[in-house]
Design a protein around this motif. Sequence first.
Motif, short mmCIF file in Angstrom:
data_model
loop_
_atom_site.label_atom_id
_atom_site.label_comp_id
_atom_site.label_asym_id
_atom_site.label_seq_id
_atom_site.Cartn_x
_atom_site.Cartn_y
_atom_site.Cartn_z
N ILE A 74 20.84 31.05 -12.99
CA ILE A 74 21.40 29.81 -12.45
C ILE A 74 21.69 29.92 -10.95
O ILE A 74 21.69 28.92 -10.24
N ASP A 75 21.91 31.12 -10.44
CA ASP A 75 22.25 31.29 -9.02
C ASP A 75 21.12 30.87 -8.08
O ASP A 75 21.33 30.03 -7.20
N PRO A 76 19.91 31.42 -8.22
CA PRO A 76 18.84 30.95 -7.33
C PRO A 76 18.47 29.50 -7.57
O PRO A 76 18.05 28.80 -6.64
N TYR A 77 18.64 29.02 -8.81
CA TYR A 77 18.28 27.64 -9.09
C TYR A 77 19.32 26.64 -8.60
O TYR A 77 19.03 25.44 -8.50
N TRP A 78 20.52 27.11 -8.27
CA TRP A 78 21.49 26.22 -7.63
C TRP A 78 20.91 25.70 -6.32
O TRP A 78 21.15 24.57 -5.90
N THR A 79 20.10 26.52 -5.66
CA THR A 79 19.51 26.13 -4.38
C THR A 79 18.23 25.33 -4.55
O THR A 79 17.76 24.71 -3.60
N VAL A 80 17.64 25.33 -5.74
CA VAL A 80 16.34 24.69 -5.97
C VAL A 80 16.49 23.33 -6.65
O VAL A 80 15.75 22.38 -6.34
N ILE A 81 17.43 23.21 -7.57
CA ILE A 81 17.56 21.99 -8.37
C ILE A 81 17.77 20.74 -7.52
O ILE A 81 17.16 19.70 -7.80
N PRO A 82 18.62 20.74 -6.46
CA PRO A 82 18.72 19.53 -5.63
C PRO A 82 17.39 19.10 -5.01
O PRO A 82 17.14 17.90 -4.88
N VAL A 83 16.53 20.06 -4.65
CA VAL A 83 15.22 19.72 -4.13
C VAL A 83 14.38 19.05 -5.21
O VAL A 83 13.69 18.04 -4.96
N TRP B 12 15.60 19.96 1.93
CA TRP B 12 14.73 21.13 2.00
C TRP B 12 15.30 22.18 2.95
O TRP B 12 15.29 23.38 2.64
N VAL B 13 15.78 21.75 4.10
CA VAL B 13 16.35 22.70 5.06
C VAL B 13 17.57 23.39 4.47
O VAL B 13 17.73 24.62 4.58
N TRP B 14 18.46 22.60 3.84
CA TRP B 14 19.63 23.19 3.17
C TRP B 14 19.20 24.20 2.12
O TRP B 14 19.77 25.30 2.03
N SER B 15 18.23 23.84 1.30
CA SER B 15 17.77 24.71 0.22
C SER B 15 17.16 26.00 0.76
O SER B 15 17.44 27.10 0.25
N LEU B 16 16.32 25.91 1.78
CA LEU B 16 15.70 27.11 2.35
C LEU B 16 16.74 28.05 2.94
O LEU B 16 16.65 29.27 2.79
N ARG B 17 17.75 27.47 3.61
CA ARG B 17 18.82 28.31 4.16
C ARG B 17 19.56 29.04 3.07
O ARG B 17 19.78 30.26 3.15
N LEU B 18 19.95 28.32 2.02
CA LEU B 18 20.73 28.92 0.95
C LEU B 18 19.90 29.91 0.13
O LEU B 18 20.40 30.95 -0.29
N THR B 19 18.63 29.57 -0.10
CA THR B 19 17.74 30.48 -0.83
C THR B 19 17.54 31.77 -0.05
O THR B 19 17.58 32.88 -0.62
N HIS B 20 17.31 31.65 1.26
CA HIS B 20 17.16 32.83 2.11
C HIS B 20 18.42 33.69 2.06
O HIS B 20 18.33 34.93 1.94
N ASN B 21 19.58 33.06 2.12
CA ASN B 21 20.82 33.83 2.08
C ASN B 21 21.00 34.53 0.75
O ASN B 21 21.46 35.67 0.70
N TYR B 22 20.62 33.85 -0.34
CA TYR B 22 20.75 34.46 -1.66
C TYR B 22 19.90 35.72 -1.76
O TYR B 22 20.39 36.79 -2.18
N PHE B 23 18.63 35.64 -1.40
CA PHE B 23 17.74 36.79 -1.56
C PHE B 23 18.04 37.88 -0.54
O PHE B 23 17.88 39.07 -0.83
N ARG B 24 18.49 37.49 0.65
CA ARG B 24 18.91 38.50 1.62
C ARG B 24 20.09 39.29 1.09
O ARG B 24 20.14 40.52 1.19
N ARG B 25 21.06 38.59 0.49
CA ARG B 25 22.24 39.24 -0.08
C ARG B 25 21.87 40.14 -1.26
O ARG B 25 22.46 41.20 -1.47
#
Length: 329
Positions: free
Chosen positions: A83-92, A119-132
Amino acid sequence: MVLSRNLKNAVIAFLVPLPSIIFYLSFLKHYDSAIATTTASSYDQLYSWCYHHPLLLANALFFFNVNVLFWIIGQFQGSHWLIDPYWTVIPVMLVHYYASHPLTQFDWWRSWIVVTLTWVWSLRLTHNYFRRERWQWGAREDWRFSEMSQQYGKQWWWISLFAVYVSQQVFLIALSLPLYIVHSVNKPLSIWDFVAIVICVCGIVIAYFADTQLYDFMIRNDKLKDLGKPMMPVLDSGLWYYSRHPNYFGEQLWWWGLALFSWSLGYGWTFVGALVNTLCLAYVTRLVEERMLRKEWRAESFRMYQKTTSVWVPWLKSYPCAAKYKKNA
């Protein structure tokens, strides 16, 4: 072992949304004949219902595809990481769903702006998730879920359905209501749309820099730990000098800015999603700070940080802090 798990979880992550996507594409292909048929089959009746109830359809797809399917996968894997990575994808996914539904009507410029911002919000949050997560899929689940699993023990298998997934449906669908309103009302842009754009962009930028500063701080501490040197107990520089949780503040700006788009269209009640999320984040903030205080080596420094620094909204220190933060020996 790690590579195999990473690959397996990546495959799972890419496959799990397919049921919703396939069903929706099938609906788009057949809905016109379904609503025109007088003696409808069960499939035609289903497609007709999907046509007339776009918001209910979004909730139904979320329930069966996310709540049920994600939960079942979590039971097999013993981790609710998905559910964590999909939190950033579902709004898109939701914004494109609302924009492509047959009943949609909207101003093209407002739709384009909102889709791009999402899309910009999602890419930022997705990048932060995988970086972390060190660019791994499913390496760990949210620490709050882990603590709840220990708290509820054997009952966690069914409680997790509501605590992890049903609750996420309430938040994500409610927060994404402005995406639905934007694609349900065709009115020209107004000054409030430009105010909303500024708020959303500021939120994304603040959250990006706050998360980057936090990431760099954690990397430095990991290096100090590996070298056997004292770690820094508190991040008190950059945006974190003015706020204890600037990343949360930026995220809140994003959602409130998004809600302003629907308010400008006459649907101010959609602020309820942002409001509930803010109240939830206030609770999460308390949990995070309690967790920080449980670590003895940084507790004293963090208490001083609490006394001098704003919780969310960046602000000046309450008084000059001359005390040096103690470091872990």
